[in-house]
Design a protein around this motif. Structure first.
Motif, PDB file in Angstrom:
ATOM      1  N   LYS A   7      14.825   3.814 -55.028  1.00 12.94           N
ATOM      2  CA  LYS A   7      15.526   3.122 -53.957  1.00 12.94           C
ATOM      3  C   LYS A   7      15.904   1.734 -54.432  1.00 12.94           C
ATOM      4  O   LYS A   7      15.312   1.199 -55.369  1.00 12.94           O
ATOM      5  N   ARG A   8      16.882   1.160 -53.777  1.00 14.02           N
ATOM      6  CA  ARG A   8      17.364  -0.166 -54.150  1.00 14.02           C
ATOM      7  C   ARG A   8      16.241  -1.206 -54.129  1.00 14.02           C
ATOM      8  O   ARG A   8      16.155  -2.049 -55.010  1.00 14.02           O
ATOM      9  N   GLU A   9      15.369  -1.132 -53.126  1.00 17.21           N
ATOM     10  CA  GLU A   9      14.269  -2.090 -53.006  1.00 17.21           C
ATOM     11  C   GLU A   9      13.344  -2.010 -54.213  1.00 17.21           C
ATOM     12  O   GLU A   9      12.827  -3.021 -54.678  1.00 17.21           O
ATOM     13  N   GLN A  10      13.134  -0.799 -54.726  1.00 14.84           N
ATOM     14  CA  GLN A  10      12.266  -0.627 -55.883  1.00 14.84           C
ATOM     15  C   GLN A  10      12.881  -1.259 -57.122  1.00 14.84           C
ATOM     16  O   GLN A  10      12.179  -1.907 -57.904  1.00 14.84           O
ATOM     17  N   GLU A  12      15.071  -3.741 -57.150  1.00 18.50           N
ATOM     18  CA  GLU A  12      15.018  -5.188 -56.961  1.00 18.50           C
ATOM     19  C   GLU A  12      13.616  -5.726 -57.246  1.00 18.50           C
ATOM     20  O   GLU A  12      13.467  -6.787 -57.834  1.00 18.50           O
ATOM     21  N   GLU A  13      12.593  -4.979 -56.837  1.00 15.82           N
ATOM     22  CA  GLU A  13      11.210  -5.398 -57.087  1.00 15.82           C
ATOM     23  C   GLU A  13      10.916  -5.444 -58.590  1.00 15.82           C
ATOM     24  O   GLU A  13      10.291  -6.389 -59.085  1.00 15.82           O
ATOM     25  N   ILE A  14      11.377  -4.448 -59.321  1.00 14.99           N
ATOM     26  CA  ILE A  14      11.172  -4.418 -60.771  1.00 14.99           C
ATOM     27  C   ILE A  14      11.924  -5.566 -61.434  1.00 14.99           C
ATOM     28  O   ILE A  14      11.412  -6.208 -62.354  1.00 14.99           O
ATOM     29  N   GLU A  16      12.572  -8.465 -60.131  1.00 17.39           N
ATOM     30  CA  GLU A  16      11.826  -9.688 -59.858  1.00 17.39           C
ATOM     31  C   GLU A  16      10.583  -9.792 -60.741  1.00 17.39           C
ATOM     32  O   GLU A  16      10.269 -10.865 -61.245  1.00 17.39           O
ATOM     33  N   ARG A  17       9.904  -8.664 -60.908  1.00 16.23           N
ATOM     34  CA  ARG A  17       8.646  -8.667 -61.655  1.00 16.23           C
ATOM     35  C   ARG A  17       8.868  -8.756 -63.168  1.00 16.23           C
ATOM     36  O   ARG A  17       8.282  -9.595 -63.838  1.00 16.23           O
ATOM     37  N   LYS A  18       9.716  -7.875 -63.706  1.00 14.13           N
ATOM     38  CA  LYS A  18       9.911  -7.811 -65.155  1.00 14.13           C
ATOM     39  C   LYS A  18      11.127  -8.599 -65.642  1.00 14.13           C
ATOM     40  O   LYS A  18      11.177  -8.994 -66.790  1.00 14.13           O
TER      41      LYS A  18
END
Length: 66
Positions: A7-10, A12-14, A16-18
């Protein structure tokens, strides 16, 4: 994470993190991820970059610092 159910949120989370996200260029199961990646680039949240070393036939995006 199942790349064909991503999903798009996933993504975006990656980002931000990596700071980057990549998937395979030719696998049909990665079509959804590549579509989301293109949208993120079009919206100015990420930019395309060269693939990490050793990863042939991949598409990579890098987060643009806000």
């Amino acid at each position: 994470m199942k790349i064909w159910k991503v999903k798009r949120e996933q993504i975006e989370e990656i980002l931000e993190r990596k700071g980057y996200f990549f998937c395979h260029k030719y696998k049909y199961s990665h079509d959804k991820a590549r579509t989301i990646m293109r949208k993120l680039c079009k919206e100015g949240l990420a930019k395309r970059c060269s693939s990490p070393a050793g990863h042939v036939d991949t598409v990579c995006i890098k987060a643009i610092p806000q």
